[in-house]
Design a protein around this motif. Structure first.
Motif, PDB file in Angstrom:
ATOM      1  N   SER A 155      24.585 -55.732  82.994  1.00  0.00           N
ATOM      2  CA  SER A 155      26.039 -55.851  82.846  1.00  0.00           C
ATOM      3  C   SER A 155      26.435 -55.461  81.424  1.00  0.00           C
ATOM      4  O   SER A 155      25.601 -55.361  80.532  1.00  0.00           O
ATOM      5  N   GLU A 156      27.713 -55.272  81.210  1.00  0.00           N
ATOM      6  CA  GLU A 156      28.222 -54.944  79.875  1.00  0.00           C
ATOM      7  C   GLU A 156      27.887 -56.061  78.882  1.00  0.00           C
ATOM      8  O   GLU A 156      27.551 -55.786  77.733  1.00  0.00           O
ATOM      9  N   GLU A 157      27.965 -57.296  79.359  1.00  0.00           N
ATOM     10  CA  GLU A 157      27.647 -58.422  78.498  1.00  0.00           C
ATOM     11  C   GLU A 157      26.170 -58.405  78.090  1.00  0.00           C
ATOM     12  O   GLU A 157      25.820 -58.653  76.941  1.00  0.00           O
ATOM     13  N   GLU A 158      25.302 -58.095  79.060  1.00  0.00           N
ATOM     14  CA  GLU A 158      23.871 -58.032  78.759  1.00  0.00           C
ATOM     15  C   GLU A 158      23.568 -56.893  77.787  1.00  0.00           C
ATOM     16  O   GLU A 158      22.746 -57.048  76.878  1.00  0.00           O
ATOM     17  N   LYS A 159      24.229 -55.766  77.944  1.00  0.00           N
ATOM     18  CA  LYS A 159      24.026 -54.655  77.006  1.00  0.00           C
ATOM     19  C   LYS A 159      24.407 -55.067  75.590  1.00  0.00           C
ATOM     20  O   LYS A 159      23.718 -54.725  74.631  1.00  0.00           O
ATOM     21  N   PHE A 160      25.516 -55.785  75.472  1.00  0.00           N
ATOM     22  CA  PHE A 160      25.930 -56.280  74.158  1.00  0.00           C
ATOM     23  C   PHE A 160      24.860 -57.203  73.579  1.00  0.00           C
ATOM     24  O   PHE A 160      24.503 -57.106  72.407  1.00  0.00           O
ATOM     25  N   LEU A 161      24.331 -58.109  74.408  1.00  0.00           N
ATOM     26  CA  LEU A 161      23.292 -59.029  73.939  1.00  0.00           C
ATOM     27  C   LEU A 161      22.055 -58.277  73.484  1.00  0.00           C
ATOM     28  O   LEU A 161      21.478 -58.589  72.438  1.00  0.00           O
ATOM     29  N   TYR A 193      30.448 -60.105  64.864  1.00  0.00           N
ATOM     30  CA  TYR A 193      30.309 -60.435  66.281  1.00  0.00           C
ATOM     31  C   TYR A 193      29.353 -61.604  66.548  1.00  0.00           C
ATOM     32  O   TYR A 193      28.965 -61.827  67.693  1.00  0.00           O
ATOM     33  N   GLU A 194      29.023 -62.355  65.522  1.00  0.00           N
ATOM     34  CA  GLU A 194      28.109 -63.478  65.701  1.00  0.00           C
ATOM     35  C   GLU A 194      28.666 -64.516  66.679  1.00  0.00           C
ATOM     36  O   GLU A 194      27.954 -64.979  67.585  1.00  0.00           O
ATOM     37  N   LYS A 195      29.914 -64.901  66.545  1.00  0.00           N
ATOM     38  CA  LYS A 195      30.509 -65.893  67.450  1.00  0.00           C
ATOM     39  C   LYS A 195      30.560 -65.357  68.871  1.00  0.00           C
ATOM     40  O   LYS A 195      30.271 -66.079  69.828  1.00  0.00           O
ATOM     41  N   ALA A 196      30.939 -64.094  69.017  1.00  0.00           N
ATOM     42  CA  ALA A 196      30.981 -63.483  70.352  1.00  0.00           C
ATOM     43  C   ALA A 196      29.592 -63.480  70.971  1.00  0.00           C
ATOM     44  O   ALA A 196      29.430 -63.770  72.167  1.00  0.00           O
ATOM     45  N   ILE A 237      26.939 -68.187  78.038  1.00  0.00           N
ATOM     46  CA  ILE A 237      27.405 -67.931  79.410  1.00  0.00           C
ATOM     47  C   ILE A 237      26.301 -67.273  80.233  1.00  0.00           C
ATOM     48  O   ILE A 237      26.015 -67.682  81.366  1.00  0.00           O
ATOM     49  N   GLU A 238      25.655 -66.248  79.663  1.00  0.00           N
ATOM     50  CA  GLU A 238      24.591 -65.543  80.382  1.00  0.00           C
ATOM     51  C   GLU A 238      23.401 -66.468  80.631  1.00  0.00           C
ATOM     52  O   GLU A 238      22.800 -66.430  81.712  1.00  0.00           O
ATOM     53  N   ASP A 239      23.053 -67.288  79.650  1.00  0.00           N
ATOM     54  CA  ASP A 239      21.953 -68.235  79.842  1.00  0.00           C
ATOM     55  C   ASP A 239      22.293 -69.228  80.943  1.00  0.00           C
ATOM     56  O   ASP A 239      21.440 -69.562  81.773  1.00  0.00           O
TER      57      ASP A 239
END
Length: 179
Positions: free
Chosen positions: A64-70, A30-33, A40-42
């Motif tokens: 957000s789901e994206e922030e949780k992933f980060l 998941y490095e590329k993701a 995008i978040e930045d």
């Protein structure tokens, strides 16, 4: 998306305890993701301040789901960076065992390892060993997402833990014994 990636991560352990080998595989996958989502978040959290771009932390609560992933990715990546020195600690413990009764050499050994024991790993025990839990494994704390508990096989950090225990004890005693 976070749920999918976390679900895949959860399939890498049958008992809720993860090995560093599986975590590192997941990080590579998941490095590329991660880099894509991070950019995008930045961008969404960037403001112009005194003609310079400044990235501010997101104020979304809950994240957000994206922030949780980060947060998950960054927490596991940090642990992976700590794990990269496991072989070094194994070597240093072998050296220490050969000099442990020679105060001057132990003092030099302490000085040599200050960047690890006194700097880089100074909060390792506090960050990863949760003594209140009924597990003997390392706990990965996820910022802004306390709903998930991730435990990492303690044996993967055998020499790190052994080194830090010795280093901390010697560092406490060094004023009297080694200087």
């Amino acid at each position: 998306m976070y749920c999918i990636k976390l679900k895949e991560l959860s399939t890498l352990s049958s008992d809720g305890i993860y090995t560093m080998a599986k975590i590192e595989w997941w990080l590579l996958k998941y490095e590329k993701a991660y880099h894509h989502i991070k950019s995008i978040e930045d961008y969404k959290n960037t403001i112009l301040l005194n003609e310079e771009e400044v990235v501010l932390p997101s104020l979304i609560n809950p994240p957000s789901e994206e922030e949780k992933f980060l947060y998950l990715y960054e927490a596991l990546e940090k642990l992976s960076c700590f794990h990269q020195n496991e072989n070094y600690f194994k070597q240093e413990m072998a050296i220490y065992k050969g000099i442990e009764n020679e105060p001057q050499k132990v003092g030099k050994w302490l000085s040599k390892n200050k960047r690890f024991g006194g700097d880089k790993y100074v909060s390792f025990f506090v960050d990863y060993l949760n003594y209140s839990l009924k597990t003997n494994h390392l706990k990965v704390f996820l910022i802004k997402d306390n709903s998930e508990n991730l435990f990492v096989e303690r044996g993967d950090f055998k020499y790190t833990i052994e080194f830090l225990k010795i280093y901390c004890q010697l560092d406490i005693d060094k004023i009297d014994r080694y200087e």
